[in-house]
Scaffold this active site. Structure first.
Site, PDB file in Angstrom:
ATOM      1  N   LYS A 250     -19.034 -35.429 -38.443  1.00  0.00           N
ATOM      2  CA  LYS A 250     -18.163 -36.444 -39.049  1.00  0.00           C
ATOM      3  C   LYS A 250     -16.831 -35.806 -39.413  1.00  0.00           C
ATOM      4  O   LYS A 250     -16.740 -35.012 -40.338  1.00  0.00           O
ATOM      5  CB  LYS A 250     -18.799 -37.018 -40.316  1.00  0.00           C
ATOM      6  CG  LYS A 250     -18.057 -38.251 -40.800  1.00  0.00           C
ATOM      7  CD  LYS A 250     -18.298 -38.560 -42.258  1.00  0.00           C
ATOM      8  CE  LYS A 250     -17.464 -37.744 -43.193  1.00  0.00           C
ATOM      9  NZ  LYS A 250     -16.012 -37.829 -43.005  1.00  0.00           N
TER      10      LYS A 250
ATOM     11  N   GLU B 121      -6.887 -25.428 -57.504  1.00  0.00           N
ATOM     12  CA  GLU B 121      -6.399 -25.402 -56.124  1.00  0.00           C
ATOM     13  C   GLU B 121      -5.407 -26.558 -55.954  1.00  0.00           C
ATOM     14  O   GLU B 121      -5.794 -27.724 -56.027  1.00  0.00           O
ATOM     15  CB  GLU B 121      -7.610 -25.594 -55.196  1.00  0.00           C
ATOM     16  CG  GLU B 121      -7.286 -25.461 -53.744  1.00  0.00           C
ATOM     17  CD  GLU B 121      -8.496 -25.739 -52.855  1.00  0.00           C
ATOM     18  OE1 GLU B 121      -9.247 -26.691 -53.145  1.00  0.00           O
ATOM     19  OE2 GLU B 121      -8.677 -25.011 -51.871  1.00  0.00           O
TER      20      GLU B 121
ATOM     21  N   GLU C 204     -18.538 -24.621 -47.139  1.00  0.00           N
ATOM     22  CA  GLU C 204     -17.257 -23.896 -47.154  1.00  0.00           C
ATOM     23  C   GLU C 204     -16.330 -24.715 -48.030  1.00  0.00           C
ATOM     24  O   GLU C 204     -15.878 -25.788 -47.627  1.00  0.00           O
ATOM     25  CB  GLU C 204     -16.676 -23.803 -45.733  1.00  0.00           C
ATOM     26  CG  GLU C 204     -17.498 -23.008 -44.756  1.00  0.00           C
ATOM     27  CD  GLU C 204     -17.438 -21.516 -45.006  1.00  0.00           C
ATOM     28  OE1 GLU C 204     -16.676 -21.077 -45.895  1.00  0.00           O
ATOM     29  OE2 GLU C 204     -18.164 -20.790 -44.322  1.00  0.00           O
TER      30      GLU C 204
ATOM     31  N   CYS D 255      -7.710 -23.434 -47.380  1.00  0.00           N
ATOM     32  CA  CYS D 255      -8.620 -22.936 -48.406  1.00  0.00           C
ATOM     33  C   CYS D 255      -8.366 -21.462 -48.688  1.00  0.00           C
ATOM     34  O   CYS D 255      -8.668 -20.962 -49.751  1.00  0.00           O
ATOM     35  CB  CYS D 255     -10.053 -23.142 -47.947  1.00  0.00           C
ATOM     36  SG  CYS D 255     -10.330 -22.449 -46.324  1.00  0.00           S
TER      37      CYS D 255
HETATM   38  P1  NAD Z   1     -12.872 -33.496 -49.072  1.00  0.00           P
HETATM   39  O1  NAD Z   1     -13.922 -32.793 -49.823  1.00  0.00           O
HETATM   40  O2  NAD Z   1     -12.169 -34.625 -49.727  1.00  0.00           O
HETATM   41  O3  NAD Z   1     -13.450 -34.082 -47.704  1.00  0.00           O
HETATM   42  C1  NAD Z   1     -14.112 -33.252 -46.777  1.00  0.00           C
HETATM   43  C2  NAD Z   1     -14.995 -34.107 -45.892  1.00  0.00           C
HETATM   44  O4  NAD Z   1     -16.035 -34.674 -46.685  1.00  0.00           O
HETATM   45  C3  NAD Z   1     -14.279 -35.279 -45.218  1.00  0.00           C
HETATM   46  O5  NAD Z   1     -14.791 -35.430 -43.914  1.00  0.00           O
HETATM   47  C4  NAD Z   1     -14.683 -36.453 -46.097  1.00  0.00           C
HETATM   48  O6  NAD Z   1     -14.642 -37.692 -45.427  1.00  0.00           O
HETATM   49  C5  NAD Z   1     -16.104 -36.080 -46.469  1.00  0.00           C
HETATM   50  N1  NAD Z   1     -16.613 -36.697 -47.688  1.00  0.00           N
HETATM   51  C6  NAD Z   1     -15.905 -37.223 -48.718  1.00  0.00           C
HETATM   52  N2  NAD Z   1     -16.741 -37.658 -49.674  1.00  0.00           N
HETATM   53  C7  NAD Z   1     -18.007 -37.402 -49.241  1.00  0.00           C
HETATM   54  C8  NAD Z   1     -19.298 -37.581 -49.798  1.00  0.00           C
HETATM   55  N3  NAD Z   1     -19.480 -38.145 -50.995  1.00  0.00           N
HETATM   56  N4  NAD Z   1     -20.387 -37.162 -49.096  1.00  0.00           N
HETATM   57  C9  NAD Z   1     -20.233 -36.565 -47.891  1.00  0.00           C
HETATM   58  N5  NAD Z   1     -19.027 -36.374 -47.302  1.00  0.00           N
HETATM   59  C10 NAD Z   1     -17.922 -36.780 -47.976  1.00  0.00           C
HETATM   60  O7  NAD Z   1     -11.870 -32.344 -48.603  1.00  0.00           O
HETATM   61  P2  NAD Z   1     -10.518 -32.497 -47.809  1.00  0.00           P
HETATM   62  O8  NAD Z   1      -9.522 -33.093 -48.760  1.00  0.00           O
HETATM   63  O9  NAD Z   1     -10.755 -33.141 -46.492  1.00  0.00           O
HETATM   64  O10 NAD Z   1     -10.152 -30.967 -47.514  1.00  0.00           O
HETATM   65  C11 NAD Z   1      -9.564 -30.147 -48.461  1.00  0.00           C
HETATM   66  C12 NAD Z   1     -10.577 -29.261 -49.162  1.00  0.00           C
HETATM   67  O11 NAD Z   1     -11.353 -28.553 -48.195  1.00  0.00           O
HETATM   68  C13 NAD Z   1      -9.933 -28.196 -50.007  1.00  0.00           C
HETATM   69  O12 NAD Z   1     -10.613 -28.076 -51.227  1.00  0.00           O
HETATM   70  C14 NAD Z   1     -10.120 -26.921 -49.192  1.00  0.00           C
HETATM   71  O13 NAD Z   1     -10.101 -25.740 -49.940  1.00  0.00           O
HETATM   72  C15 NAD Z   1     -11.407 -27.164 -48.519  1.00  0.00           C
HETATM   73  N6  NAD Z   1     -11.530 -26.366 -47.291  1.00  0.00           N
HETATM   74  C16 NAD Z   1     -12.348 -25.275 -47.316  1.00  0.00           C
HETATM   75  C17 NAD Z   1     -12.458 -24.464 -46.195  1.00  0.00           C
HETATM   76  C18 NAD Z   1     -13.366 -23.251 -46.192  1.00  0.00           C
HETATM   77  O14 NAD Z   1     -13.696 -22.784 -45.116  1.00  0.00           O
HETATM   78  N7  NAD Z   1     -13.768 -22.738 -47.327  1.00  0.00           N
HETATM   79  C19 NAD Z   1     -11.732 -24.765 -45.055  1.00  0.00           C
HETATM   80  C20 NAD Z   1     -10.905 -25.875 -45.055  1.00  0.00           C
HETATM   81  C21 NAD Z   1     -10.816 -26.681 -46.205  1.00  0.00           C
END
Ligand code: NAD
Length: 486
Positions: A179, A386, A253, A287
């Site tokens: 997804k 962050e 992650e 991240c």
């Molecule tokens: P997010 O947590 O808002 O969303 C991530 C994914 O989760 C999306 O596909 C979203 O649709 C889905 N999602 C949202 N609510 C959900 C739920 N209740 N249950 C299951 N899935 C759900 O994050 P974002 O805004 O897309 O990305 C930014 C964040 O991701 C930052 O905190 C960043 O640090 C982190 N990130 C971490 C890494 C890593 O490898 N550590 C890499 C990239 C981004």
């Protein structure tokens, strides 16, 4: 003006075919212009359930998990070749959908192909052990595919994140339900088309554009054996909670607030230059962004001057202009979040040294100037939270111990950097900092995010490692076989 997109499917990819478009679709906005880029048809609940059943069937009854690993590897190699053949289309989608400068987007596409190539040859080098349990017993272990896996990706590196999950899972013999973020599904949908052309059996890869509802369904569903999530710590916590009901294997992650520690004997110019990609790469929406500079007191003035000098070289503008190095933020809502953090930092008494607002010459789109705060202390939200934008802070430290204490003063533990010409000290600090990754005297992109080394965090930055051979551990189960020789 928004670029013309290549022809691509805009519906869920389930059981080997793209679904017919339904009545509902959501507009995707170009972060650089605010114009509508495309309308994507998200998966509804019935489609998600159909995909789960197809993946289960493909895994339980199909050939893929039982295929010789070399043959699966050949399919992955074909995918890598097709990615390179469609590189320009993928880079264009990644650039306009995510607001990424096109030169960086092209590097990400090349990296995506490298990840598939790496895992094409990995599985025949990832085998079990023979364990000397006793004279009477022969004991050995097998690495078997985990099963049906759900994979949830964020918007900041959509294509790479998809490759980091799909390539090792496919190599291991799993069936995947991926997804993408609802903000950036385009490159993942084109990747689905590429995968379909390369001989992956029906049902082994399913792509479900959609939001939290589909994510929750995947996390809770009993027919899914594992879930690999990349995103925020808040949502990762929910995913882990949801997955607990069926005791799924979970890999997370999550976020980071990564420190870059600069000692006074360091290559100050090099450390400042590294900030351009380290803190401001992908407009800070990474991240691994080194958004927390910890600088030895006596080096604060030269480091700050060098950093502000480097930032003058950044060019904000259209992501499709090859000279652009800093694109817009992903959405207007995210722009407002970043702006709120900046105003909050000012109110808390942090000193704004540069930036802090929209550039005057870019009134449209979600552009934000590179922003640096000085005099930031551990009690300020900016030190701990962050921001996920082009915003960094500078905090001073006195001694080596003080630097380590301040670096570890975070709920996160993803990445970091240390700069010192005293290699003993640099390595002592690298060992003492509680993160999953750390770079010593180098640009983070080159030294800490090698596509073949384990990637992941400690503390609230996550559980498990992606990339390298470590990723294969998540996508496999170890089976112990004991034979009685008597
Ligand atoms: P997010 O947590 O808002 O969303 C991530 C994914 O989760 C999306 O596909 C979203 O649709 C889905 N999602 C949202 N609510 C959900 C739920 N209740 N249950 C299951 N899935 C759900 O994050 P974002 O805004 O897309 O990305 C930014 C964040 O991701 C930052 O905190 C960043 O640090 C982190 N990130 C971490 C890494 C890593 O490898 N550590 C890499 C990239 C981004």
């Amino acid at each position: 003006m928004t670029a013309k997109l290549p022809k691509l499917p805009l519906t869920p990819f389930i059981d080997g075919v793209f679904e017919q478009p339904g009545l509902a679709s959501e507009p995707l906005l170009d972060p650089a212009t605010g114009e509508t880029l495309a309308r994507v048809h998200s998966a509804n609940r019935e489609q998600a359930l159909k995909a789960i059943a197809a993946a289960r069937r493909a895994f339980d009854d199909g050939d893929w998990p039982k295929m010789p690993v070399f043959e699966r590897g050949q399919v992955l190699r074909r995918i890598a070749d097709r990615i390179l053949a469609r590189a320009e289309d993928l880079a264009l989608l990644e650039s306009v959908n995510g607001g990424k400068p096109i030169t960086g987007a092209r590097r990400e596409v090349a990296g995506t192909a490298r990840v598939f190539n790496y895992y094409a040859g990995a599985m025949d080098k990832f085998f079990g052990d023979t364990i000397p349990v006793s004279e009477q017993l022969l004991n050995f272990t097998l690495h078997e595919p985990l099963g049906v896996v759900a994979q949830i990706t964020p918007w900041n590196f959509p294509l790479l994140a998809a490759a980091w999950k799909l390539a090792p899972a496919l190599a291991a013999g799993c069936a995947c339900l991926l997804k993408p973020s609802p903000l950036t599904p385009l490159s993942t949908l084109l990747l689905a088309e590429i995968i379909a052309e390369c001989g992956v059996p029906r049902g082994i890869v399913n792509i479900l554009p959609g939001g939290a509802e589909i994510g929750q369904l995947l996390a809770t569903h009993e027919a899914i054996d594992g879930i690999s999530f990349t995103g925020s710590t808040a949502v990762g916590t929910e995913v882990m909670r949801a997955a607990a009901g069926t005791v799924k294997k979970v890999a997370l992650e999550l976020g980071g607030k990564n420190a870059c520690i600069v000692f006074d004997d360091a290559d100050i110019a090099g450390a400042a230059k590294s900030a351009v990609s380290g803190a401001f790469g992908n407009a800070g929406q990474s991240c691994s962004a080194r958004s927390r500079f910890l600088v030895q007191k006596s080096a604060i003035a030269p480091f700050t001057e060098a950093l502000l000098g480097e930032l003058k070289m950044l060019r904000l503008g259209s992501p499709l202009d090859p000279t652009t190095t800093l694109g817009p933020l992903i959405s207007a809502a995210h722009w407002q979040r970043v702006e709120r953090s900046v105003r909050g930092a000012e109110q808390q008494g942090a000193r704004l040294l540069t930036g802090g607002h929209r550039p005057d010459d870019l009134p449209d789109g979600n552009f934000f100037l590179p922003t640096v705060f000085g005099g930031v202390t551990a009690d300020m939200p900016l030190y701990n939270e962050e921001v996920f934008g082009p915003v960094c802070s500078i905090t001073s430290f006195e001694t080596e111990n003080d630097a380590v204490r301040k670096a570890n003063d975070s709920v996160y533990g993803l990445n970091g950097s240390v700069w010192s010409r005293d290699i003993g000290r640099a390595l002592r600090v690298a060992k003492a900092v509680r993160t999953g990754m750390i770079a010593v005297n180098g640009l983070p992109s080159a030294s800490s995010t090698s596509l073949f080394a384990p990637f992941g965090g400690t503390k609230r930055s996550g559980i498990g490692r992606e990339l390298g051979m470590d990723a294969l551990a998540f996508y496999t189960e170890v089976k112990t076989v004991t034979i009685d020789l008597s």
